[in-house]
Motif scaffolding. Structure first.
Motif, PDB file in Angstrom:
ATOM      1  N   GLY A 208      25.759  64.159  -2.506  1.00  0.00           N
ATOM      2  CA  GLY A 208      26.185  63.005  -3.301  1.00  0.00           C
ATOM      3  C   GLY A 208      25.028  62.435  -4.089  1.00  0.00           C
ATOM      4  N   ALA A 209      25.217  61.240  -4.597  1.00  0.00           N
ATOM      5  CA  ALA A 209      24.245  60.633  -5.501  1.00  0.00           C
ATOM      6  C   ALA A 209      23.095  60.012  -4.715  1.00  0.00           C
ATOM      7  N   ASN A 210      22.315  60.861  -4.055  1.00  0.00           N
ATOM      8  CA  ASN A 210      21.238  60.363  -3.220  1.00  0.00           C
ATOM      9  C   ASN A 210      20.089  59.769  -4.025  1.00  0.00           C
ATOM     10  N   GLY A 211      20.147  59.913  -5.338  1.00  0.00           N
ATOM     11  CA  GLY A 211      19.099  59.348  -6.164  1.00  0.00           C
ATOM     12  C   GLY A 211      19.301  57.887  -6.493  1.00  0.00           C
ATOM     13  N   ILE A 212      20.310  57.244  -5.886  1.00  0.00           N
ATOM     14  CA  ILE A 212      20.566  55.835  -6.175  1.00  0.00           C
ATOM     15  C   ILE A 212      19.332  55.006  -5.850  1.00  0.00           C
ATOM     16  N   ASP A 213      18.979  54.109  -6.736  1.00  0.00           N
ATOM     17  CA  ASP A 213      17.814  53.248  -6.555  1.00  0.00           C
ATOM     18  C   ASP A 213      18.267  51.955  -5.877  1.00  0.00           C
ATOM     19  N   ALA A 214      17.781  51.713  -4.656  1.00  0.00           N
ATOM     20  CA  ALA A 214      18.186  50.524  -3.905  1.00  0.00           C
ATOM     21  C   ALA A 214      17.889  49.241  -4.673  1.00  0.00           C
ATOM     22  N   ASP A 215      16.855  49.280  -5.523  1.00  0.00           N
ATOM     23  CA  ASP A 215      16.473  48.080  -6.261  1.00  0.00           C
ATOM     24  C   ASP A 215      17.415  47.757  -7.424  1.00  0.00           C
ATOM     25  N   THR A 216      18.414  48.601  -7.656  1.00  0.00           N
ATOM     26  CA  THR A 216      19.384  48.317  -8.728  1.00  0.00           C
ATOM     27  C   THR A 216      20.675  47.706  -8.198  1.00  0.00           C
ATOM     28  N   ILE A 217      20.840  47.655  -6.883  1.00  0.00           N
ATOM     29  CA  ILE A 217      22.128  47.245  -6.319  1.00  0.00           C
ATOM     30  C   ILE A 217      22.460  45.794  -6.655  1.00  0.00           C
ATOM     31  N   LEU A 218      21.536  44.890  -6.437  1.00  0.00           N
ATOM     32  CA  LEU A 218      21.802  43.484  -6.756  1.00  0.00           C
ATOM     33  C   LEU A 218      22.186  43.303  -8.217  1.00  0.00           C
ATOM     34  N   ILE A 230      29.202  34.460  -1.842  1.00  0.00           N
ATOM     35  CA  ILE A 230      28.101  34.281  -0.898  1.00  0.00           C
ATOM     36  C   ILE A 230      27.322  35.585  -0.731  1.00  0.00           C
ATOM     37  N   LEU A 231      26.020  35.524  -0.983  1.00  0.00           N
ATOM     38  CA  LEU A 231      25.129  36.668  -0.805  1.00  0.00           C
ATOM     39  C   LEU A 231      24.518  36.585   0.588  1.00  0.00           C
ATOM     40  N   ALA A 232      24.720  37.628   1.385  1.00  0.00           N
ATOM     41  CA  ALA A 232      24.294  37.594   2.783  1.00  0.00           C
ATOM     42  C   ALA A 232      23.047  38.428   3.025  1.00  0.00           C
ATOM     43  N   HIS A 233      22.332  38.069   4.066  1.00  0.00           N
ATOM     44  CA  HIS A 233      21.156  38.795   4.556  1.00  0.00           C
ATOM     45  C   HIS A 233      19.987  38.776   3.577  1.00  0.00           C
ATOM     46  N   PRO A 234      19.553  37.613   3.131  1.00  0.00           N
ATOM     47  CA  PRO A 234      18.412  37.557   2.215  1.00  0.00           C
ATOM     48  C   PRO A 234      17.109  38.033   2.841  1.00  0.00           C
ATOM     49  N   PHE A 235      17.069  38.061   4.198  1.00  0.00           N
ATOM     50  CA  PHE A 235      15.837  38.424   4.891  1.00  0.00           C
ATOM     51  C   PHE A 235      15.941  39.793   5.563  1.00  0.00           C
ATOM     52  N   THR A 236      16.818  40.669   5.050  1.00  0.00           N
ATOM     53  CA  THR A 236      17.003  41.968   5.681  1.00  0.00           C
ATOM     54  C   THR A 236      15.753  42.830   5.587  1.00  0.00           C
ATOM     55  N   ARG A 237      15.535  43.628   6.621  1.00  0.00           N
ATOM     56  CA  ARG A 237      14.417  44.577   6.619  1.00  0.00           C
ATOM     57  C   ARG A 237      14.793  45.902   5.982  1.00  0.00           C
ATOM     58  N   HIS A 238      16.051  46.073   5.600  1.00  0.00           N
ATOM     59  CA  HIS A 238      16.519  47.334   5.038  1.00  0.00           C
ATOM     60  C   HIS A 238      16.496  47.297   3.510  1.00  0.00           C
ATOM     61  N   PRO A 239      16.350  48.460   2.859  1.00  0.00           N
ATOM     62  CA  PRO A 239      16.323  48.491   1.390  1.00  0.00           C
ATOM     63  C   PRO A 239      17.646  48.044   0.785  1.00  0.00           C
ATOM     64  N   GLY A 240      17.546  47.481  -0.434  1.00  0.00           N
ATOM     65  CA  GLY A 240      18.740  47.007  -1.111  1.00  0.00           C
ATOM     66  C   GLY A 240      18.980  45.525  -0.938  1.00  0.00           C
ATOM     67  N   GLY A 241      17.992  44.797  -0.412  1.00  0.00           N
ATOM     68  CA  GLY A 241      18.130  43.368  -0.195  1.00  0.00           C
ATOM     69  C   GLY A 241      17.493  42.553  -1.302  1.00  0.00           C
ATOM     70  N   PHE A 242      17.120  41.334  -0.971  1.00  0.00           N
ATOM     71  CA  PHE A 242      16.590  40.399  -1.965  1.00  0.00           C
ATOM     72  C   PHE A 242      15.182  40.762  -2.429  1.00  0.00           C
ATOM     73  N   VAL A 243      14.433  41.455  -1.575  1.00  0.00           N
ATOM     74  CA  VAL A 243      13.034  41.785  -1.880  1.00  0.00           C
ATOM     75  C   VAL A 243      12.945  43.246  -2.305  1.00  0.00           C
ATOM     76  N   ASN A 244      12.322  43.494  -3.448  1.00  0.00           N
ATOM     77  CA  ASN A 244      12.239  44.859  -3.969  1.00  0.00           C
ATOM     78  C   ASN A 244      11.086  45.638  -3.321  1.00  0.00           C
ATOM     79  N   ARG A 245      10.947  46.888  -3.704  1.00  0.00           N
ATOM     80  CA  ARG A 245       9.940  47.734  -3.084  1.00  0.00           C
ATOM     81  C   ARG A 245       8.512  47.287  -3.408  1.00  0.00           C
ATOM     82  N   ALA A 246       8.356  46.462  -4.435  1.00  0.00           N
ATOM     83  CA  ALA A 246       7.039  45.926  -4.772  1.00  0.00           C
ATOM     84  C   ALA A 246       6.725  44.645  -3.991  1.00  0.00           C
TER      85      ALA A 246
END
Length: 422
Positions: A208-218, A230-246
């Motif tokens: 499948g589309a494994n090249g999806i960039d987690a930083d584009t989801i929001l 309501i946006l949930a889990h602003p402090f998640t440790r998993h990719p795709g949350g409020f904080v980008n890879r940088a």
């Protein structure tokens, strides 16, 4: 002479942010309602006087993120009163346990018989929250029925207050943003909030589309949403949350707030102190707070015969521990939020953001006698997240008991945490 009150709570620090109260008040209850808020020491008679010196007295806590569709959702669903009144919480909002197909069972076997007041954010998926989310193929676009879900919500306005969906990496890699489009349509047509999980939930597919960039989801999801969602889990440790890879908060989060969207902590086992520090330092302060306990992150026995085709260690939210809504409040205090703000996050803010009856979330005279009493301990406490990060807190909140409509329930739940001194 007839006593003035059925119950009088005396000697505590009463905090009710809806009324702007924070101080030395006694609380009088009569016939399951708040009868008076009195300056401490005001002469009064009562059938029962409860000494709460050294404790906090707040409106009955409301957990925004519960998973309590016990048995129907397999290992995932906990017993409602264990998470509710026996943990000092008078009201629970189940997030995505029932669907349009299983809502009648949720009403009969969870809402009606439990001592805790329970509402639902209805799953956007036909499967609901069955067995957590071990089986991503059950959450694809073909497994959403927009019409049926809207119809179920509108037919059950007393318990359905919104909808639950997931915007996360594993799903986007399989079917892109379509499920979020459907979920947003459900919420628009029903004129109710949509609660969106962020942060990876499922492993990436082998194909499948494994090249999806987690930083584009929001950036893909926020434009689909309306004010009040309501946006949930602003402090998640998993990719795709409020904080980008940088290590920076996505700019679109601020845009979402400006458009009237809300943020809920949804603590859970994916909570990260490091991500929380980044978000808070960037000025992103959540409106509400939920515990997000479920059978994969809470030490409870699995139901007999539960499918074990997947290793728990493979599940991204695996990590058995003990926590509660009160311990999530302790975490917020350790991160620097003031007590009045944290109390607001589990009381009156929840009523406003999640669309609950306005009689909840306050100790105003005439309102239901939903009260939470918390031990308020000072010292140095070792607080840890599932990344292994430790934070030292100087204030520890523990539930002592609560009253739901004036009836007392001691906080004796087996899942309540034991926190060690630092």
């Amino acid at each position: 002479m007839t006593p003035e009150f059925d119950t009088l709570l005396t000697g505590g620090q009463l905090v009710d942010t809806a009324q702007g109260l924070d101080g030395a008040y006694d609380l009088g209850l009569r016939a399951g309602r708040v009868a008076a808020v009195l300056p401490r020491g005001t002469p009064a008679s009562a059938r029962e006087r409860i000494d709460v010196r050294g404790q906090l007295v707040i409106p009955g806590m409301i957990d925004t993120h519960a998973h309590v569709f016990q048995h129907v959702t397999g290992r995932f669903g906990l017993e409602a009163d264990l998470c509710g009144v026996r943990s000092g919480v008078t009201t629970l909002i189940d997030q995505g346990g029932p669907s349009c197909m299983t809502l009648p069972a949720f009403r009969e076997y969870v809402v009606k018989p439990k001592q805790t007041r329970v509402y639902a954010y209805l799953s956007a998926y036909l499967v609901g929250g069955m067995e957590g989310h071990y089986y991503p193929s059950l959450y694809k676009p073909d497994c959403v029925d927009v019409d049926a879900t809207v119809k179920a919500a509108l037919a059950n306005p007393d318990i359905v207050k919104g909808f639950k969906a997931h915007a996360e990496l594993g799903g986007f890699a399989r079917w892109g943003v379509e499920v979020m489009r459907q979920s947003a349509e459900i919420a628009r047509r029903a004129a109710l909030p949509l609660y969106i999980h962020f942060g990876q939930l499922w492993p990436l597919p082998e194909q499948g589309a494994n090249g999806i960039d987690a930083d584009t989801i929001l950036a893909q999801v926020v434009p689909l949403l309306k004010a009040g969602d309501i946006l949930a889990h602003p402090f998640t440790r998993h990719p795709g949350g409020f904080v980008n890879r940088a290590g920076q908060v996505h700019a679109i989060v601020r845009e979402a707030l400006e458009r009237g969207l809300k943020i809920d902590v949804g603590h859970g086992s994916h909570f990260s102190y490091a991500m929380a520090r980044i978000a808070l330092d960037a000025g992103i302060v959540p409106h509400t707070l939920g515990a997000d306990m479920h059978g994969y992150n809470t030490t409870v026995p699995a139901p007999a015969g539960t499918p074990d085709t997947h290793s728990d260690a493979e599940h991204l939210f695996f990590g058995q521990q003990r926590f509660s809504l009160a311990s999530a409040m302790t975490a917020m205090l350790a991160l620097g939020l003031p007590l009045t703000q944290v109390v607001r996050m589990v009381t009156c803010n929840v009523v406003e953001v999640f669309g609950l009856p306005p009689e909840l979330g306050t100790l105003a005279v005439g309102h239901p006698a939903d009260v939470t009493v918390l031990h308020d301990e000072r010292g140095r406490w070792a607080l840890r997240d599932n990344e292994g990060t430790q934070l030292v807190g100087e204030r520890l909140l523990r539930p002592a008991f609560c009253l739901r409509d004036g009836r007392r329930f001691d906080a004796d739940a087996s899942i309540l945490p034991r926190v060690s001194a630092a």
